[in-house]
Design an enzyme around this catalytic site. Sequence first.
Site, PDB file in Angstrom:
ATOM      1  N   LYS A   1      -8.099  -8.735 -37.107  1.00 16.48           N
ATOM      2  CA  LYS A   1      -8.773  -9.616 -38.056  1.00 16.48           C
ATOM      3  C   LYS A   1      -8.777 -11.091 -37.618  1.00 16.48           C
ATOM      4  CE  LYS A   1      -9.195  -6.480 -41.775  1.00 16.48           C
ATOM      5  NZ  LYS A   1      -8.340  -5.498 -42.379  1.00 16.48           N
TER       6      LYS A   1
ATOM      7  N   PHE B   1      -3.155   1.583 -45.798  1.00 18.48           N
ATOM      8  CA  PHE B   1      -4.461   1.432 -45.155  1.00 18.48           C
ATOM      9  C   PHE B   1      -4.248   0.922 -43.741  1.00 18.48           C
ATOM     10  CE2 PHE B   1      -8.287  -0.552 -43.644  1.00 18.48           C
ATOM     11  CZ  PHE B   1      -9.226   0.424 -43.931  1.00 18.48           C
TER      12      PHE B   1
ATOM     13  N   ASP C   1       2.185  -3.287 -39.383  1.00 17.87           N
ATOM     14  CA  ASP C   1       0.740  -3.520 -39.349  1.00 17.87           C
ATOM     15  C   ASP C   1       0.487  -4.832 -40.084  1.00 17.87           C
ATOM     16  OD1 ASP C   1      -1.973  -3.710 -39.761  1.00 17.87           O
ATOM     17  OD2 ASP C   1      -2.268  -1.594 -40.226  1.00 17.87           O
TER      18      ASP C   1
END
Length: 408
Positions: free
Chosen positions: A264, A150, A235
């Site tokens: 985030k 993802f 990531d």
Amino acid sequence: MQRSSGSRVSSLAAELIDLAETYGAHNYHPLPVVIERGRGVWVWDVEGRQYLDCLSCYSALNQGHCHPRIAEAARRQMEKVTLTSRAFHNTELGPLLKQLTELCGMEMALPMNSGAEAVETALKAARKWGYQSKGVEEDRAEIITFENNFHGRTITIISFSTEPQYRQGFGPFTPGFRVVPYGDAAAARRAVDRNTVAILVEPIQGEAGVIVPPEGFLRELRELSTEKNLLLIADEIQTGLGRTGTMFACEHEGVRPDVYVLGKALGGGFYPVSAVVSSRAVLGVFQPGDHGSTFGGNPLACAIAREALNVLVEEKLPEQAAEMGAYFLDGLRKLNSPHVREVRGRGLLIGIEIRPESGPARSFCERLMEQGVLCKETHQQVIRFAPPLVIRREEIDWALERIARVLT
Ligand SMILES: *Cc1c(COP(=O)(O)O)cnc(C)c1O
């Protein structure tokens, strides 16, 4: 903090949910709770009922809701200047970039807004680096990615997703990616050819259901990348900034990637802030005009991100995540629930896999919500527990008591 399990949605909540459902596109399926206020690990709904937030906006709230120091930094900056564009310099950008590169042990950083934008930026940098530094033939660059990855929702990123729903109806897709099984470094090695420029990997796959790869996987990818002159792109949008008990999840294997992708929690729970952090050799490929973002690196974002990083370091949140994560994981494993197939995770990134015969994870999340614990299923069978890193032992005990009621 007691609550009844009867009809719990008030007319105000029902009205607000109805507005969102009527006028909003249905690309999410939220739990029926309307949050009005948040502080630290707690949130309150429109009726004033209190919940422990065990999702943390998918790790964007590592510092907790409305952290007073970050709020103050935001307030101060809001009264000075909030947007300048990159057509001019601002007082906050330089200091943030220096702080980020020092934190990552890197040389340069490029600020964006969302995680997906930062991933796209890393992919662009890797391709251009491949053409310029490796002499890969034009338009032939390939990047290796992993099954069940993802990395966001842009068309290029979903082009290498293996989740049918993320792709269905959104083609045509971007070429230039090779997908191999996660955890299988030998498969990654077999996928390398003369056009390969990079490997893009999540150190732990969060969305896939908190999948921790076999020990040595990241180290092998590091060795492969070094040997074949590929960029190892980590990531760490979800796993980074303390979540797994170290500042970056790659540290668990002593691995330093060539590129970090962050997002985030970089925004401290206040603002979308993302960044690509790497070497001069990689980020140096960008020339004025090659790439950009209207909001990327704006002074409000940078002031918030600077304080978000200060809080992570000064409040020792990675250490906190290691200690509280071990405690939480231990407590969850001791529940001995007939519904649980596996409890796994690292630091405060924890997944509970529910047995298929016990029904979907969503129904457990609904019951946890009734008990005052907010979490969300990822895919069908996994409940992700990822509270803010400021959580304390008593609060974990509070959660465990309620989780036990639902799971046993
Ligand atoms: C959330 C996430 C993204 C995408 O971030 P957005 O801000 O939603 O675009 C990318 N990669 C990982 C690992 C993530 O968890």
